[in-house]
Scaffold this active site. Structure first.
Site, PDB file in Angstrom:
ATOM      1  N   TYR A  92      29.823  61.403  61.147  1.00 43.85           N
ATOM      2  CA  TYR A  92      30.859  61.406  62.193  1.00 43.85           C
ATOM      3  C   TYR A  92      32.201  60.953  61.615  1.00 43.85           C
ATOM      4  O   TYR A  92      33.238  61.595  61.818  1.00 43.85           O
ATOM      5  CB  TYR A  92      30.415  60.495  63.336  1.00 43.85           C
ATOM      6  CG  TYR A  92      31.296  60.515  64.562  1.00 43.85           C
ATOM      7  CD1 TYR A  92      31.141  61.497  65.539  1.00 43.85           C
ATOM      8  CD2 TYR A  92      32.281  59.555  64.760  1.00 43.85           C
ATOM      9  CE1 TYR A  92      31.946  61.508  66.681  1.00 43.85           C
ATOM     10  CE2 TYR A  92      33.077  59.558  65.892  1.00 43.85           C
ATOM     11  CZ  TYR A  92      32.913  60.542  66.854  1.00 43.85           C
ATOM     12  OH  TYR A  92      33.715  60.551  67.977  1.00 43.85           O
ATOM     13  N   SER A 116      39.434  60.681  66.421  1.00 42.58           N
ATOM     14  CA  SER A 116      38.802  59.447  66.907  1.00 42.58           C
ATOM     15  C   SER A 116      39.493  58.288  66.193  1.00 42.58           C
ATOM     16  O   SER A 116      40.217  58.505  65.204  1.00 42.58           O
ATOM     17  CB  SER A 116      37.317  59.484  66.538  1.00 42.58           C
ATOM     18  OG  SER A 116      36.727  58.211  66.645  1.00 42.58           O
TER      19      SER A 116
END
Ligand code: NAP
Length: 253
Positions: free
Chosen positions: A158, A145
């Site tokens: 995350y 990401s």
């Protein structure tokens, strides 16, 4: 011819989380390039992905497992190899998210997120590599990401997992390059999916994010397909341990 290097005819891919969103788009792209595809989701519901893969004349296998539960991950790569006779490509894509202030992060939720994003990726990579080594060839593609590079806001689990996936990518790449296995990581920016929906529609964060994306829009999942096919193909034979943003310019701001 250089375009022939991108063909995946006769290859078999396992894409985790191919039921919707980015995983579905990557499964479809791999099938368009010639690969048969297996999917793993919690719900075991990937009917639209099956339709897309089969529309390319490729075979599809739908597996059900919660990747956040170690026992449910056991033997997944073997099931793919039993069905198709081989396993050439693994895409560690399945993911969840969670937004809490660090001091309020629920312990169980932190651990589950780490299981899904990091421990499952390692576990499946080891499972898949055992099959890839039989042919002296394999491709592992982890999905990171832009949070592989940034801290985000109140997404400590995350962001930690997405940073760790870069470390895992590099570590597996150096360990397995000499065995013919390429391990690389795609780091998407902001992609229109169910997972990112609440962020995109958030009245404060949504506009802030949109304003910061140099290209001026979120991406569609299928805009990641070309990079995935490249990394899964012989065209990427010298790519080992690369962490590749595909983000509309986000990280260059
Ligand atoms: P999504 O639309 O929510 O799809 C997630 C997929 O993963 C679904 O098929 C889901 O199926 C499956 N899944 C989730 N948890 C699972 C589990 N524990 N076990 C098995 N399957 C599971 O998400 P997405 O946006 O496509 O995200 C895919 C990946 O891209 C994630 O790793 C995410 O972090 C990453 N990413 C997304 C963005 C973005 O903007 N969307 C940006 C950067 C990176 P079930 O619900 O049936 O389990």
């Amino acid at each position: 011819m250089v375009l022939d290097l991108f063909k995946l005819d006769g290859r078999v891919a396992l894409v985790t989380g191919a039921g919707r969103g980015i995983g579905q788009a990557l499964a479809y792209a791999l099938a368009q390039a010639g690969a048969d595809v297996a999917s793993v989701t919690r719900s075991g519901s990937a009917e639209e992905t099956r339709r897309l893969v089969e529309s390319c004349g490729r075979q599809f296998l739908d597996l059900q497992a919660d990747l956040g539960v170690p026992e449910q991950r056991a033997g997944l790569a073997d099931q793919v190899a039993e069905k198709f006779g081989r396993l050439d490509i693994l895409v560690n894509n399945a993911g969840v998210t969670g937004r809490h202030a660090p001091e309020e992060y629920p312990d169980a939720e932190w651990r589950y997120l780490m299981e899904v994003h990091l421990n499952a990726a390692f576990d499946l990579a080891v499972q898949a590599a055992a099959h890839m080594q039989k042919h002296g060839r394999g491709k592992i593609i982890n999905i990171g990401s832009v949070m592989t590079f940034e801290g985000g806001l109140n997404i400590s689990a995350y962001a930690s997992a997405k940073h760790a996936i870069a470390g895992l990518t590099k570590s597996l790449a150096t360990s397995w390059a000499s065995k013919g296995i390429n391990v690389n990581c795609i780091c998407p920016g902001y992609i229109e999916t169910e997972l990112a929906g609440p962020l995109q529609s958030d009245p404060v964060r949504g506009p802030q994010i949109l304003e910061r994306i140099p290209v001026g829009r979120w991406a569609q999942p299928d805009e990641l397909g070309g990079l995935c096919v490249f990394l899964a193909s012989d065209a990427a034979s010298y790519m080992h341990g690369s962490i590749i943003p595909i983000d509309g310019g986000w990280l260059s701001m």
